[in-house]
Design an enzyme around this catalytic site. Structure first.
Site, PDB file in Angstrom:
ATOM      1  CB  SER A 151      -0.956  -0.042   1.192  1.00 38.06           C
ATOM      2  OG  SER A 151      -1.958   0.938   1.070  1.00 38.06           O
ATOM      3  CG  ASP A 278      -6.974  -2.034  -3.930  1.00 40.90           C
ATOM      4  OD1 ASP A 278      -7.657  -1.365  -3.133  1.00 40.90           O
ATOM      5  OD2 ASP A 278      -5.755  -2.216  -3.787  1.00 40.90           O
ATOM      6  CG  HIS A 305      -5.804  -2.037   0.010  1.00 41.04           C
ATOM      7  ND1 HIS A 305      -5.128  -1.528  -1.082  1.00 41.04           N
ATOM      8  CD2 HIS A 305      -5.188  -1.520   1.114  1.00 41.04           C
ATOM      9  CE1 HIS A 305      -4.168  -0.721  -0.656  1.00 41.04           C
ATOM     10  NE2 HIS A 305      -4.177  -0.711   0.660  1.00 41.04           N
TER      11      HIS A 305
END
Length: 334
Positions: A151, A278, A305
């Site tokens: 991320s 996502d 995610h």
């Protein structure tokens, strides 16, 4: 840049991106990661690194005693995660099993590091991450160095790859899982999408800022009303309070945006894994990336995610993918 379909296939019960994303952060995965490190006999040693300019960053060096290391892997967590997040521990375990030693870096104000620096964390603080990475490379200098991030950590890993040659950082490959590309679009996705995401990150961010206020009351006087704004509003509030030294939210977001052409000059090879579903990183942004030929983007149909769960015991494809890609990179470099 090469774009390919990922080999990951979600179990029938895990095709919801929201379920995947929620389960990926489960305490069960944190505990599983710790058990796997213990089972391997991993030794962990905490370090405080001089990242330059008076900045100190905390991290954990993990290795298997008596095992010769084939490479040094720097792991970078996501926003409001830490070196002890489940995916960080699980990825470290996979890398150890593949012959690596690992340094799990905490960004400023993440993990047990709020007391180390007076100023608050923000996502444009790349220089200090480069400085910390150089310190890691200097302390364990005989191994090829690779990096991976999840991320926001994936965003940092790719910017680290872009900066490495000019910074003198001996980085040979990076892997990024669901990297944040365009902060504006990610913020919009969290504010306009499933309410869980904005609530989760706003709560964790507010807790971090309260901790900073407690440690440095003479510098930070954050008022409680600011913590009740949406994410963009909190960012604007931080700029107004002087916590972030930027002219505007757009100026700040542009400071760490890596979408479109921003990585076109990246000289360190990179692998990127993301999911078409996502809920916070729009997949369209990956198709619009302009990357060099040494980069590859893998897109899975499902995965949420940073989740990519493979079974009901919450094993993850992403940590296996990171270990496999970084292992292959060292073979290519040999």
């Amino acid at each position: 840049m090469k774009v390919v379909d990922s080999d990951y296939r979600a179990p029938w019960w895990a095709t919801s991106p929201h379920l995947q994303t929620a389960l990926a952060s489960s305490p069960l995965r944190v505990r599983r990661g710790q058990r796997e490190l213990v089972k391997l006999g991993a030794a962990n040693e905490e370090h405080v690194l001089d990242a330059g300019g008076g900045v100190r960053l905390h991290g954990v060096h993990t290795h298997l005693p008596g095992q010769a290391s084939r490479g040094l892997a720097l792991l970078l967590h996501g926003w409001e995660g830490s070196a002890e997040s489940g995916y960080m521990r699980l990825t470290a375990a996979r890398l150890l099993a593949a012959g690596f030693e690992v340094f799990r870096l905490n960004f400023r104000d993440h993990g047990p590091s709020h007391h180390l620096n007076e100023e608050v964390f923000h996502s444009c603080r790349l220089d200090e991450v480069v400085g910390a990475a150089k310190q890691v490379a200097a302390r364990w200098p005989t191994r090829p160095m690779v990096a991976a991030g999840y991320s926001l950590g994936g965003n940092f890993a790719l910017r680290l790859a872009l900066a490495a040659p000019d910074a003198g950082l001996p980085l040979v490959h990076v892997a990024a899982v669901c990297p944040a590309l365009d902060p504006e679009r990610t913020t919009q996705a969290m504010e306009q999408g499933f309410p869980l995401y904005q609530t989760y990150f706003r709560r964790k961010w507010a807790r971090s800022l309260r901790r900073k206020r407690e440690l440095f009351p003479e510098r930070h006087d954050f008022d409680e009303a600011g913590f009740k704004r949406d994410l963009r509003g909190m960012t604007a509030w931080m700029i107004d309070k002087g916590g972030y030294d930027f002219r505007s939210v757009d100026d700040y977001f542009d400071g760490y945006r890596i979408s479109r052409e921003r990585l076109s000059d990246m000289r360190v090879p990179a692998d990127i894994l993301t999911a078409a579903d996502d809920p916070v990183i729009p997949v369209e942004d990956f198709h619009a990336l302009e990357l060099p030929d040494s980069a590859q983007v893998e897109i899975a149909t499902h995965g949420g995610h940073c989740a990519f769960l493979t079974d009901a015991r919450l094993h993850g494809y992403a940590e296996e993918w990171v270990a496999a890609r970084l292992s292959a990179a060292l073979q290519h470099c040999a």
